[in-house]
Design a protein around this motif. Structure first.
Motif, mmCIF file in Angstrom:
data_model
loop_
_atom_site.group_PDB
_atom_site.id
_atom_site.type_symbol
_atom_site.label_atom_id
_atom_site.label_comp_id
_atom_site.label_asym_id
_atom_site.label_seq_id
_atom_site.Cartn_x
_atom_site.Cartn_y
_atom_site.Cartn_z
ATOM 1 N N LEU A 35 1.910 5.584 0.016
ATOM 2 C CA LEU A 35 3.121 6.185 -0.756
ATOM 3 C C LEU A 35 2.994 6.514 -2.080
ATOM 4 O O LEU A 35 2.403 5.420 -2.850
ATOM 5 N N THR A 36 3.448 7.662 -2.583
ATOM 6 C CA THR A 36 3.521 7.972 -4.044
ATOM 7 C C THR A 36 4.949 8.045 -4.317
ATOM 8 O O THR A 36 5.499 9.000 -3.699
ATOM 9 N N ILE A 37 5.518 7.220 -5.396
ATOM 10 C CA ILE A 37 6.981 7.523 -5.403
ATOM 11 C C ILE A 37 7.235 7.987 -6.921
ATOM 12 O O ILE A 37 6.490 7.267 -7.781
ATOM 13 N N SER A 38 7.897 8.985 -6.920
ATOM 14 C CA SER A 38 8.245 9.731 -8.191
ATOM 15 C C SER A 38 9.625 9.287 -8.909
ATOM 16 O O SER A 38 10.343 9.186 -8.026
ATOM 17 N N LEU A 39 9.767 9.509 -10.065
ATOM 18 C CA LEU A 39 11.333 9.211 -10.598
ATOM 19 C C LEU A 39 11.809 10.675 -10.732
ATOM 20 O O LEU A 39 11.324 11.306 -11.625
ATOM 21 N N ARG A 137 -14.942 4.405 7.204
ATOM 22 C CA ARG A 137 -14.759 3.250 5.755
ATOM 23 C C ARG A 137 -14.886 4.120 4.555
ATOM 24 O O ARG A 137 -14.036 3.723 3.634
ATOM 25 N N HIS A 138 -15.620 5.164 4.641
ATOM 26 C CA HIS A 138 -15.500 5.759 3.117
ATOM 27 C C HIS A 138 -14.100 6.606 3.022
ATOM 28 O O HIS A 138 -13.710 6.646 1.694
ATOM 29 N N LEU A 139 -13.695 7.059 3.955
ATOM 30 C CA LEU A 139 -12.551 7.842 3.806
ATOM 31 C C LEU A 139 -11.173 6.766 3.401
ATOM 32 O O LEU A 139 -10.524 7.050 2.570
ATOM 33 N N ASP A 140 -11.399 5.857 4.093
ATOM 34 C CA ASP A 140 -10.275 4.488 3.627
ATOM 35 C C ASP A 140 -10.278 4.223 2.379
ATOM 36 O O ASP A 140 -9.427 3.928 1.720
ATOM 37 N N TYR A 141 -11.748 3.988 1.784
ATOM 38 C CA TYR A 141 -11.828 3.682 0.538
ATOM 39 C C TYR A 141 -11.151 4.780 -0.441
ATOM 40 O O TYR A 141 -10.487 4.297 -1.414
ATOM 41 N N LEU A 142 -11.850 6.022 -0.144
ATOM 42 C CA LEU A 142 -11.208 7.138 -1.133
ATOM 43 C C LEU A 142 -9.416 7.080 -0.988
ATOM 44 O O LEU A 142 -8.855 7.451 -1.950
ATOM 45 N N ALA A 143 -9.075 6.828 0.248
ATOM 46 C CA ALA A 143 -7.569 7.001 0.165
ATOM 47 C C ALA A 143 -6.964 5.887 -0.388
ATOM 48 O O ALA A 143 -5.850 6.167 -1.000
ATOM 49 N N TYR A 148 -4.886 5.831 -7.911
ATOM 50 C CA TYR A 148 -4.978 5.438 -9.155
ATOM 51 C C TYR A 148 -5.632 6.700 -9.843
ATOM 52 O O TYR A 148 -5.892 6.659 -10.942
ATOM 53 N N CYS A 149 -6.071 7.739 -9.219
ATOM 54 C CA CYS A 149 -6.534 8.549 -9.742
ATOM 55 C C CYS A 149 -5.658 9.642 -10.472
ATOM 56 O O CYS A 149 -6.142 10.710 -11.173
ATOM 57 N N THR A 150 -4.551 9.542 -10.342
ATOM 58 C CA THR A 150 -3.382 10.533 -10.954
ATOM 59 C C THR A 150 -3.127 10.416 -12.341
ATOM 60 O O THR A 150 -3.152 9.232 -12.846
#
Length: 150
Positions: A35-39, A137-143, A148-150
């Motif tokens: 989840l990404t939560i914004s204000l 496994r690679h997709l899980d890691y990227l997800a 943290y990349c934003t």
């Protein structure tokens, strides 16, 4: 992680089809969500939600499916499987992407596989499934690191 549950007590509408209440208790599988939560205007709002992986489907009443496909399965009205999930010796011609730069190579591999013995096809299937697990496994890691990349 979440493990959604519900009871179908009201009319459920999906793709213009209405499902009258069945009063069935539905338990979806345990899923790993991001989840990404914004204000926004002083209030917290979900900006992005992604279901990354089903962790445990042993207690689910949805044949291991999550989300809408799982609910429909539990209600006895499963979605039709995608063409790629249907076990057919040769994919239908309509499934061919003529713009695929690897089309010629894929067709050569398909011809070679179809000529192989059942044992050779089983061995190839095992190798493909191992590679698919590694890619997951690679997709899980990227997800996991995406937020943290934003």
């Amino acid at each position: 992680m979440i493990e959604p549950t519900c009871t179908h007590t009201g009319v459920f509408e999906f793709l213009r089809e209405k499902f009258e209440p069945t009063y069935k208790y539905i338990r979806l599988p345990v899923e790993w969500l991001t989840l990404t939560i914004s204000l926004v205007s002083g209030r917290h709002k979900i900006a992005f939600i992604s279901s990354n992986k089903i962790i445990d489907s042993t207690s689910a009443s949805t044949s291991g499916l999550g989300g809408i496909p799982g609910i429909l399965m539990a209600l006895g009205r499963p979605l039709a499987p995608p063409v790629t999930d249907m076990l057919a010796p040769v994919p239908p011609l309509t499934a061919v992407d003529t713009k695929d730069p690897n089309l010629k190579l894929r067709m050569q591999v398909l011809k070679q596989v179809s000529k192989g013995s059942q044992q050779e096809r089983d061995h190839l299937r095992e190798r493909v499934l191992r590679q698919q697990d590694e890619l997951q496994r690679h997709l899980d890691y990227l997800a996991a690191i995406r937020n943290y990349c934003t």
